[in-house]
Design a protein around this motif. Structure first.
Motif, PDB file in Angstrom:
ATOM      1  N   ASN A   4      60.170   3.711 -12.816  1.00 21.70           N
ATOM      2  CA  ASN A   4      58.762   3.846 -12.483  1.00 21.70           C
ATOM      3  C   ASN A   4      58.652   4.363 -11.056  1.00 21.70           C
ATOM      4  N   LYS A   5      57.794   5.361 -10.879  1.00 20.58           N
ATOM      5  CA  LYS A   5      57.502   5.863  -9.533  1.00 20.58           C
ATOM      6  C   LYS A   5      56.014   6.095  -9.404  1.00 20.58           C
ATOM      7  N   GLN A   6      55.514   5.846  -8.206  1.00 13.07           N
ATOM      8  CA  GLN A   6      54.150   6.207  -7.860  1.00 13.07           C
ATOM      9  C   GLN A   6      54.257   7.273  -6.776  1.00 13.07           C
ATOM     10  N   ILE A   7      53.569   8.385  -7.003  1.00 12.91           N
ATOM     11  CA  ILE A   7      53.655   9.514  -6.071  1.00 12.91           C
ATOM     12  C   ILE A   7      52.257   9.942  -5.655  1.00 12.91           C
ATOM     13  N   LEU A  29      57.466  16.361 -20.882  1.00 15.59           N
ATOM     14  CA  LEU A  29      58.686  15.673 -20.456  1.00 15.59           C
ATOM     15  C   LEU A  29      58.846  14.277 -21.068  1.00 15.59           C
ATOM     16  N   GLY A  30      57.856  13.820 -21.837  1.00 13.39           N
ATOM     17  CA  GLY A  30      57.937  12.492 -22.433  1.00 13.39           C
ATOM     18  C   GLY A  30      57.729  11.365 -21.430  1.00 13.39           C
ATOM     19  N   ILE A  31      56.916  11.631 -20.421  1.00 16.27           N
ATOM     20  CA  ILE A  31      56.635  10.653 -19.367  1.00 16.27           C
ATOM     21  C   ILE A  31      55.305   9.965 -19.669  1.00 16.27           C
ATOM     22  N   ASN A  32      55.242   8.658 -19.439  1.00 23.89           N
ATOM     23  CA  ASN A  32      54.016   7.884 -19.594  1.00 23.89           C
ATOM     24  C   ASN A  32      53.514   7.456 -18.233  1.00 23.89           C
ATOM     25  N   VAL A  43      46.004  13.318  -4.734  1.00 25.99           N
ATOM     26  CA  VAL A  43      46.131  12.952  -6.142  1.00 25.99           C
ATOM     27  C   VAL A  43      47.234  11.902  -6.224  1.00 25.99           C
ATOM     28  N   LEU A  44      46.997  10.843  -7.007  1.00 31.35           N
ATOM     29  CA  LEU A  44      47.968   9.776  -7.178  1.00 31.35           C
ATOM     30  C   LEU A  44      48.459   9.774  -8.617  1.00 31.35           C
ATOM     31  N   VAL A  45      49.776   9.690  -8.775  1.00 30.88           N
ATOM     32  CA  VAL A  45      50.411   9.659 -10.093  1.00 30.88           C
ATOM     33  C   VAL A  45      51.284   8.420 -10.185  1.00 30.88           C
ATOM     34  N   GLU A  46      51.158   7.689 -11.293  1.00 31.69           N
ATOM     35  CA  GLU A  46      52.131   6.648 -11.613  1.00 31.69           C
ATOM     36  C   GLU A  46      52.799   7.092 -12.901  1.00 31.69           C
ATOM     37  N   MET A  47      54.122   7.104 -12.895  1.00 29.59           N
ATOM     38  CA  MET A  47      54.844   7.619 -14.061  1.00 29.59           C
ATOM     39  C   MET A  47      56.066   6.787 -14.361  1.00 29.59           C
ATOM     40  N   GLU A  48      56.376   6.728 -15.662  1.00 29.22           N
ATOM     41  CA  GLU A  48      57.566   6.038 -16.144  1.00 29.22           C
ATOM     42  C   GLU A  48      58.265   6.917 -17.159  1.00 29.22           C
ATOM     43  N   GLY A  49      59.570   6.894 -17.098  1.00 30.77           N
ATOM     44  CA  GLY A  49      60.354   7.662 -18.055  1.00 30.77           C
ATOM     45  C   GLY A  49      61.820   7.596 -17.696  1.00 30.77           C
ATOM     46  N   ASN A  50      62.603   8.405 -18.410  1.00 27.57           N
ATOM     47  CA  ASN A  50      64.028   8.403 -18.083  1.00 27.57           C
ATOM     48  C   ASN A  50      64.237   9.106 -16.742  1.00 27.57           C
ATOM     49  N   GLY A  78      58.749   1.671  -8.236  1.00 26.25           N
ATOM     50  CA  GLY A  78      58.161   0.414  -8.664  1.00 26.25           C
ATOM     51  C   GLY A  78      58.875  -0.162  -9.873  1.00 26.25           C
ATOM     52  N   ASN A  79      58.282  -1.211 -10.421  1.00 21.59           N
ATOM     53  CA  ASN A  79      58.806  -1.851 -11.617  1.00 21.59           C
ATOM     54  C   ASN A  79      58.143  -1.263 -12.853  1.00 21.59           C
ATOM     55  N   GLU A  80      58.891  -1.177 -13.930  1.00 24.67           N
ATOM     56  CA  GLU A  80      58.362  -0.646 -15.177  1.00 24.67           C
ATOM     57  C   GLU A  80      57.186  -1.498 -15.647  1.00 24.67           C
ATOM     58  N   LYS A  81      56.109  -0.815 -16.064  1.00 24.89           N
ATOM     59  CA  LYS A  81      54.893  -1.503 -16.498  1.00 24.89           C
ATOM     60  C   LYS A  81      54.616  -1.325 -17.981  1.00 24.89           C
ATOM     61  N   GLY A  82      55.418  -0.527 -18.661  1.00 25.34           N
ATOM     62  CA  GLY A  82      55.253  -0.375 -20.102  1.00 25.34           C
ATOM     63  C   GLY A  82      54.116   0.540 -20.522  1.00 25.34           C
ATOM     64  N   HIS A  83      53.809   1.554 -19.716  1.00 17.70           N
ATOM     65  CA  HIS A  83      52.778   2.526 -20.112  1.00 17.70           C
ATOM     66  C   HIS A  83      53.165   3.149 -21.454  1.00 17.70           C
ATOM     67  N   GLN A  84      52.177   3.311 -22.336  1.00 20.26           N
ATOM     68  CA  GLN A  84      52.428   3.828 -23.685  1.00 20.26           C
ATOM     69  C   GLN A  84      52.072   5.297 -23.858  1.00 20.26           C
ATOM     70  N   GLN A  85      51.355   5.860 -22.883  1.00 18.73           N
ATOM     71  CA  GLN A  85      50.950   7.261 -22.936  1.00 18.73           C
ATOM     72  C   GLN A  85      50.671   7.735 -21.518  1.00 18.73           C
TER      73      GLN A  85
END
Length: 90
Positions: A4-7, A29-32, A43-50, A78-85
């Motif tokens: 997880n990253k917040q940018i 990219l398959g990022i949630n 602009v703020l982005v929070e993203m999770e993925g491989n 950050g820590n993974e939050k389990g975003h689904q989309q």
């Protein structure tokens, strides 16, 4: 393993289709996660993925869509939050 990253993207990044382009890239990219405009013009982005997808997205965010001018990124892990989309939020 997902990361997880917040940018925070600073520069000319609002009014240039940054959020829509970020959504399209994240889906490719398959990022949630999510993207939103901030009141300071960033602009703020929070993203999770491989990790490889997150690295590619991070590189893309450093450039942005054609009309954007990115000055710099502020990156927080950050820590993974389990975003689904991936969503555009207000």
């Amino acid at each position: 393993m997902k990361i997880n990253k917040q940018i925070k993207i600073n520069g000319k990044v609002q009014g240039v289709f940054f959020r829509k382009s970020t959504l399209e890239k994240a889906i490719t990219l398959g990022i949630n996660g999510w993207v939103r405009n901030e009141s300071d013009g960033s602009v703020l982005v929070e993203m999770e993925g491989n990790p490889s997808a997150i690295a590619e997205m991070e590189n893309w965010l450093g450039i942005g869509p054609p009309l954007a001018k990115v000055d710099f990124l502020e990156i927080t892990e950050g820590n993974e939050k389990g975003h689904q989309q991936f969503l555009i939020i207000n």
